[in-house]
Design a protein around this motif. Sequence first.
Motif, short mmCIF file in Angstrom:
data_model
loop_
_atom_site.label_atom_id
_atom_site.label_comp_id
_atom_site.label_asym_id
_atom_site.label_seq_id
_atom_site.Cartn_x
_atom_site.Cartn_y
_atom_site.Cartn_z
N GLY A 172 6.58 8.53 -0.88
CA GLY A 172 6.90 7.97 -2.17
C GLY A 172 8.37 7.33 -2.17
O GLY A 172 8.50 6.77 -3.11
N VAL A 173 8.89 6.85 -0.95
CA VAL A 173 10.36 6.16 -1.15
C VAL A 173 10.06 5.00 -0.23
O VAL A 173 9.76 5.22 1.02
CB VAL A 173 11.31 7.13 -0.51
CG1 VAL A 173 12.50 6.46 -0.72
CG2 VAL A 173 11.63 8.39 -1.46
N TYR A 174 10.40 3.67 -0.69
CA TYR A 174 10.23 2.57 0.23
C TYR A 174 11.41 1.84 -0.17
O TYR A 174 11.98 1.48 -1.21
CB TYR A 174 8.88 1.80 -0.50
CG TYR A 174 7.79 2.82 -0.80
CD1 TYR A 174 6.89 2.81 0.46
CD2 TYR A 174 7.38 3.54 -1.92
CE1 TYR A 174 5.69 3.64 0.46
CE2 TYR A 174 6.38 4.19 -1.98
CZ TYR A 174 5.36 4.24 -0.92
OH TYR A 174 4.39 5.00 -0.93
N THR A 175 11.84 1.08 1.12
CA THR A 175 12.68 0.12 0.72
C THR A 175 12.30 -1.20 1.35
O THR A 175 11.56 -1.45 2.19
CB THR A 175 14.02 0.41 1.95
OG1 THR A 175 14.63 1.56 1.47
CG2 THR A 175 14.91 -0.91 1.74
N VAL A 176 12.40 -2.24 0.75
CA VAL A 176 11.68 -3.60 0.54
C VAL A 176 13.06 -4.48 0.86
O VAL A 176 13.86 -4.73 0.10
CB VAL A 176 11.17 -4.07 -0.66
CG1 VAL A 176 10.80 -5.77 -0.38
CG2 VAL A 176 10.02 -3.55 -0.91
N THR A 177 13.12 -5.16 2.07
CA THR A 177 13.99 -6.01 2.51
C THR A 177 13.70 -7.27 2.56
O THR A 177 12.60 -7.85 3.36
CB THR A 177 14.51 -5.60 4.10
OG1 THR A 177 15.10 -4.15 4.09
CG2 THR A 177 15.80 -6.48 4.40
N ASN A 192 0.72 -1.32 0.08
CA ASN A 192 -0.01 -0.01 0.01
C ASN A 192 0.86 1.35 -0.02
O ASN A 192 1.93 1.14 0.39
CB ASN A 192 -0.95 -0.08 1.11
CG ASN A 192 -2.21 0.94 1.07
OD1 ASN A 192 -2.47 1.26 -0.08
ND2 ASN A 192 -2.59 1.39 2.01
N GLY A 193 0.39 2.55 -0.30
CA GLY A 193 1.01 3.54 -0.47
C GLY A 193 1.62 3.92 0.91
O GLY A 193 2.70 4.73 1.06
N THR A 237 9.36 15.72 -10.81
CA THR A 237 10.26 16.09 -9.43
C THR A 237 9.84 15.55 -8.24
O THR A 237 10.34 15.68 -7.18
CB THR A 237 10.78 17.44 -9.39
OG1 THR A 237 9.41 18.34 -9.39
CG2 THR A 237 11.52 17.88 -10.41
N THR A 238 8.43 15.34 -8.09
CA THR A 238 7.71 15.05 -6.95
C THR A 238 7.55 13.49 -6.71
O THR A 238 6.83 12.93 -7.46
CB THR A 238 6.40 15.61 -6.76
OG1 THR A 238 6.71 17.10 -7.31
CG2 THR A 238 5.55 15.45 -5.69
N THR A 239 7.92 12.91 -5.47
CA THR A 239 7.58 11.61 -5.28
C THR A 239 5.84 11.69 -4.57
O THR A 239 5.79 12.66 -3.87
CB THR A 239 8.36 10.90 -4.34
OG1 THR A 239 8.89 11.60 -3.16
CG2 THR A 239 9.71 10.70 -5.11
N THR A 240 5.14 10.58 -4.45
CA THR A 240 3.89 10.87 -3.88
C THR A 240 3.74 9.16 -3.38
O THR A 240 4.09 8.23 -4.13
CB THR A 240 2.72 11.03 -4.83
OG1 THR A 240 3.24 12.28 -5.45
CG2 THR A 240 1.40 11.05 -4.16
N THR A 264 5.64 -2.28 -10.11
CA THR A 264 4.66 -1.38 -10.89
C THR A 264 3.91 -0.84 -10.10
O THR A 264 3.37 -1.28 -9.03
CB THR A 264 3.92 -2.47 -11.86
OG1 THR A 264 4.74 -3.12 -12.84
CG2 THR A 264 2.87 -1.80 -12.65
N GLU A 265 3.42 0.57 -10.28
CA GLU A 265 2.39 1.19 -9.50
C GLU A 265 0.95 0.70 -9.72
O GLU A 265 0.90 0.21 -10.89
CB GLU A 265 2.25 2.57 -9.78
CG GLU A 265 1.28 3.16 -9.07
CD GLU A 265 1.21 5.00 -9.47
OE1 GLU A 265 0.16 5.47 -9.17
OE2 GLU A 265 2.05 5.38 -10.22
N VAL A 266 0.24 0.41 -8.74
CA VAL A 266 -0.93 0.17 -8.80
C VAL A 266 -1.87 1.34 -8.95
O VAL A 266 -2.07 1.85 -7.70
CB VAL A 266 -1.56 -0.92 -7.70
CG1 VAL A 266 -2.78 -1.56 -8.08
CG2 VAL A 266 -0.32 -2.13 -7.57
N PHE A 267 -2.74 1.68 -9.97
CA PHE A 267 -3.29 2.90 -9.82
C PHE A 267 -4.54 2.69 -9.08
O PHE A 267 -5.23 1.65 -9.09
CB PHE A 267 -3.72 3.21 -11.52
CG PHE A 267 -3.96 4.63 -11.76
CD1 PHE A 267 -3.15 5.62 -11.62
CD2 PHE A 267 -5.40 4.99 -11.77
CE1 PHE A 267 -3.58 7.00 -12.04
CE2 PHE A 267 -5.69 6.34 -12.03
CZ PHE A 267 -4.72 7.24 -12.01
N PRO A 268 -4.85 3.90 -8.36
CA PRO A 268 -6.13 3.63 -7.51
C PRO A 268 -7.54 3.25 -8.42
O PRO A 268 -7.47 3.97 -9.68
CB PRO A 268 -6.36 4.92 -6.94
CG PRO A 268 -4.70 5.40 -6.96
CD PRO A 268 -4.26 5.08 -8.39
#
Length: 134
Positions: free
Chosen positions: A64-69, A43-44, A120-123, A83-87
């Motif tokens: 808008g910045v995520y780390t998956v470990t 999720n966002g 330039t914007t992360t969301t 891939t982004e999942v569009f709402p």
Amino acid sequence: MFQILAVVALFSFVGCNPVEQLPDANKTQEMPSYFKMCAGYINGDGRILSKQGYGFTVHREKVGVYTVTFASPFKQLPGVTVTEVFPQSFNGNGWTIDNAVITDISQYKFRYITGSGSYTTTTDRAASFVAVGY
């Protein structure tokens, strides 16, 4: 079983089957026991909505910045796709510039960013991913 066969088909398509090149496209072959797959839907806000294969954790570093470990590291750099999942995805809408981009990959984790259609914007956006390798 379907997921493993789908991965075999993917590797055969790109010409890098991890076991050996299959002589017959209709022939199936089991993946070796050390082949790993990790997949999920995030999720966002960074909550894990679904996970398959090897476990993982998610850290939302900032908007808008995520780390998956990965719970167990890969022996080599894995192949990762996000891939982004569009709402409201089944309403026919979506923006190709609203996207997810991988910024780092290691044997232990990967980082990705999601954007809002601005350069330039992360969301915060929901995304799905698959990581495969050894």
